[in-house]
Enzyme design. Structure first.
Site, PDB file in Angstrom:
ATOM      1  N   VAL A  17      47.469  38.793  37.805  1.00  0.00           N
ATOM      2  CA  VAL A  17      48.285  40.085  37.841  1.00  0.00           C
ATOM      3  C   VAL A  17      49.284  39.493  36.615  1.00  0.00           C
ATOM      4  CG1 VAL A  17      50.302  39.861  39.959  1.00  0.00           C
ATOM      5  CG2 VAL A  17      47.683  39.396  40.354  1.00  0.00           C
ATOM      6  N   ARG A  48      49.561  28.811  30.203  1.00  0.00           N
ATOM      7  CA  ARG A  48      48.621  27.520  29.966  1.00  0.00           C
ATOM      8  C   ARG A  48      48.288  27.393  28.808  1.00  0.00           C
ATOM      9  NH1 ARG A  48      45.486  26.285  36.034  1.00  0.00           N
ATOM     10  NH2 ARG A  48      48.017  25.670  37.113  1.00  0.00           N
ATOM     11  N   ARG A  49      47.861  28.178  28.210  1.00  0.00           N
ATOM     12  CA  ARG A  49      46.752  28.264  27.200  1.00  0.00           C
ATOM     13  C   ARG A  49      47.540  29.447  26.246  1.00  0.00           C
ATOM     14  NH1 ARG A  49      43.162  27.487  31.589  1.00  0.00           N
ATOM     15  NH2 ARG A  49      43.019  29.908  31.689  1.00  0.00           N
ATOM     16  N   GLU A 131      56.825  40.018  48.215  1.00  0.00           N
ATOM     17  CA  GLU A 131      55.561  41.184  48.491  1.00  0.00           C
ATOM     18  C   GLU A 131      54.529  41.680  48.436  1.00  0.00           C
ATOM     19  OE1 GLU A 131      55.217  44.052  50.927  1.00  0.00           O
ATOM     20  OE2 GLU A 131      57.498  44.450  50.453  1.00  0.00           O
ATOM     21  N   ASP A 203      43.094  31.558  53.170  1.00  0.00           N
ATOM     22  CA  ASP A 203      43.882  32.747  52.399  1.00  0.00           C
ATOM     23  C   ASP A 203      44.754  33.757  53.219  1.00  0.00           C
ATOM     24  OD1 ASP A 203      45.103  34.661  49.616  1.00  0.00           O
ATOM     25  OD2 ASP A 203      44.198  35.547  51.448  1.00  0.00           O
ATOM     26  N   LYS A 207      49.025  34.021  55.030  1.00  0.00           N
ATOM     27  CA  LYS A 207      49.347  34.934  55.301  1.00  0.00           C
ATOM     28  C   LYS A 207      50.273  35.415  56.693  1.00  0.00           C
ATOM     29  CE  LYS A 207      47.372  37.540  51.305  1.00  0.00           C
ATOM     30  NZ  LYS A 207      45.295  38.461  50.635  1.00  0.00           N
ATOM     31  N   GLY A 306      43.658  42.030  43.989  1.00  0.00           N
ATOM     32  CA  GLY A 306      43.583  43.200  42.274  1.00  0.00           C
ATOM     33  C   GLY A 306      44.351  43.245  41.704  1.00  0.00           C
TER      34      GLY A 306
END
Length: 430
Positions: A17, A48-49, A131, A203, A207, A306
Site C-alpha cells: 500500500v 524497516r528494511r 477511510e 479482519d 472492520k 490490494g
C-alpha cells in the site's frame, strides 16, 4: 489563491500500500496540487528494511527512525500504513503531539483503541481519517459519518473481506471444498501464507467494530464483536443453501435493536437469498448494505483490498486532510454521544438452518419438534431423507434468539435418536 509552500507528508510503511501511495503522490502531483490548493511533498518514508530498492522513491527520503520522522515538527500529515498495534499507536499519538494530522489504514488499531486516538487528535486539534481501514477503495466511512450524519442508521451488513468472499464464491460456483478453494486463493495471491486473520473472521470483526461505532454513534471495540470463522463451511452446506434459493457469505452485521436501546455487532457465515444484492458479490470484491430511516437501502460495492484500491482511499483522505490544513479547520472527529450498550450474541434474533443426523425410525421428527417447541423456537420448514436406519433432518426456523437456539441444540444432543448436529447456520437478509 494557490498556496506555494508545500504541505509535507511523512509516510510510515512502504509495502504494497505504501509504495502505491508514494507512486500516486508522484505521478499525480499536479492534479493533487490543483485539488488541494497547494503542492504536497513526500518529506520522509519510514521503513524497516532500508536496503530494499524502492522504485520512484528518492533514497534520501528513506529512514528507519519513524519516531524522529513524526517528531520533526514541519510535517503536516502523517500517513500510517504499517499496521498492527505498536509502534503504530505510539507513532500516531506522537504525530498529533508534534502538530501533524494523521491518515491511517490500520483497522486493528482503530477497532481496539480508536477512542484513544480520537481523543489525542481532538486534544491537539488535528484530523484522524481512516477511510482505507474498511473495504479498500469503497467510499464507506465518509458517507456514514458525513453524508448520512443527519439520518438514523439501523443496520449495516456486508462482505468486508475479499479473501473469504473469493473462497466461498469458489465453493459455491464449482462445488470445491474449503481447502481446495483456499489453496487456489493462496496461489492467486488473495490469501496470505497464514490466512487465519481472514478465514477466522478477525479482519472482518475489526472492520465491523469501526462501522458499528460510526453508524450508531457508540464506542464499539473489537472485543464487543461476536466472531465466527468460515473454516467449517462445507460443500454440503452450499448444497442445502441452493435448495433454499440461497448462497453463503461471511457477513459483518451491525444493527440497532428494534427498541433502539442497544446495538449488536457480529461476524459469521450466513445463508442469504439469491435475490439479495449481496448474494451477487463475486470473487474478491466487497459490498456493504446500509439501511437507514430516511435514505432507505443503500449498497456500496467495489474492490475491498490490494495496493492500488487501498492507496486510492488513503489519497482521498490525504486530499481532505490537506484541504483542512489550508483552511485552518478539522473534519469530523469521533461521535460517540449515543453511548448505547452493546448486547451479547445471545440476544441476537435471526433465522437458523440446522442439519441433524438422526435415526431413521418413526417418532424422531415428533421428538425433535417437541424440543424446538419447549425452547420457544418456531419451525418454518423440515426436510428429512434417510435409508439403512440413518437419516438427515434439516430444520429451518422462524426468527429466534441465539440463546434460545443454543438451548435447543443442547437439548437435541441429549436425544438418543439424534446422532449428531452436522451444521448450524444463520439465515440473514430476509
Amino acid at each position: 489563491m494557490m498556496r506555494t509552500r508545500p504541505l509535507k507528508v511523512a509516510l510510515l510503511g512502504c509495502g504494497v500500500v505504501g509504495s502505491e501511495v508514494a507512486r500516486i503522490m508522484t505521478t499525480h502531483a499536479d492534479d493533487l496540487t490543483a485539488r488541494i490548493g497547494a503542492p504536497v511533498e513526500l518529506a520522509g518514508v519510514a521503513v524497516r528494511r532500508p536496503d530494499r530498492v524502492r522504485e520512484g522513491i528518492d533514497p534520501a527520503l528513506i529512514t528507519t527512525d519513524a519516531t524522529a520522522l513524526v517528531k520533526r515538527g514541519d510535517i503536516d500529515v502523517v500517513v500510517e500504513v504499517i499496521g498492527g498495534i505498536e509502534p503504530a499507536r505510539s507513532l500516531i499519538t506522537t504525530a498529533f503531539e508534534h502538530g501533524a494530522s494523521v491518515v491511517s489504514a490500520n483497522k486493528a488499531l482503530l477497532a481496539q483503541d480508536g477512542a484513544t486516538l480520537h481523543a489525542a487528535a481532538g486534544e491537539h486539534g488535528k484530523d484522524l481519517y481512516y477511510e482505507a481501514a474498511v473495504a479498500g477503495a469503497i467510499p464507506l466511512i465518509r458517507p456514514l459519518r458525513e453524508s448520512l450524519a443527519g439520518d438514523k442508521i439501523n443496520r449495516v451488513m456486508g462482505i468486508v473481506n475479499g479473501t473469504t468472499n473469493f473462497i466461498l464464491d469458489k465453493m459455491d460456483s464449482t462445488g470445491a471444498g474449503y481447502q481446495e478453494a483456499l489453496d487456489e486463493a493462496t496461489a492467486l495471491g488473495y490469501a496470505e501464507a497464514d490466512p487465519t486473520a481472514d478465514v477466522e473472521g478477525f479482519d472482518a470483526a475489526a472492520k465491523a467494530a469501526i462501522l458499528a461505532g460510526i453508524a450508531f454513534h457508540t464506542r464499539v471495540r473489537l472485543d464487543d464483536v461476536y466472531r465466527e470463522g468460515m473454516t467449517e463451511v462445507t460443500a454440503a452446506d452450499f448444497a442445502s443453501a441452493k435448495e433454499m434459493g440461497c448462497t453463503i457469505k461471511l457477513l459483518a452485521i451491525c444493527e440497532r435493536a428494534a427498541d433502539g436501546a442497544s446495538v449488536t455487532a457480529r461476524v459469521h457465515p450466513a445463508m442469504i437469498p439469491l435475490s439479495h444484492p449481496l448474494a451477487s458479490v463475486r470473487g474478491a470484491y466487497n459490498a456493504v448494505f446500509v439501511e437507514s430511516d430516511a435514505a432507505g437501502q443503500l449498497m456500496f460495492y467495489g474492490p475491498g483490498a490490494g495496493g492500488s484500491p487501498t492507496a486510492s482511499a488513503v489519497l482521498g483522505d490525504l486530499v481532505a486532510v490537506c484541504r483542512n490544513r489550508i483552511g485552518g479547520a478539522t473534519g469530523p472527529g469521533e461521535s460517540a454521544y449515543a453511548a448505547l450498550p452493546v448486547s451479547p450474541m445471545g440476544d441476537v434474533v435471526t433465522r437458523y438452518h440446522i442439519s441433524l443426523d438422526v435415526a431413521d425410525k418413526p417418532g424422531v421428527l415428533a421428538q425433535v419438534a417437541t424440543v424446538f417447541a419447549e425452547h420457544g423456537v418456531s419451525i418454518d420448514t423440515v426436510r428429512q431423507q434417510g435409508k439403512d436406519g440413518e437419516a438427515s433432518l434439516v430444520v429451518v426456523t422462524h426468527r429466534a434468539s441465539d440463546a434460545a437456539l443454543t438451548g435447543t441444540v443442547e437439548a437435541l444432543r441429549k436425544l438418543d435418536t439424534v446422532r449428531g448436529v452436522a451444521s448450524i447456520m444463520r439465515v440473514e437478509g430476509e
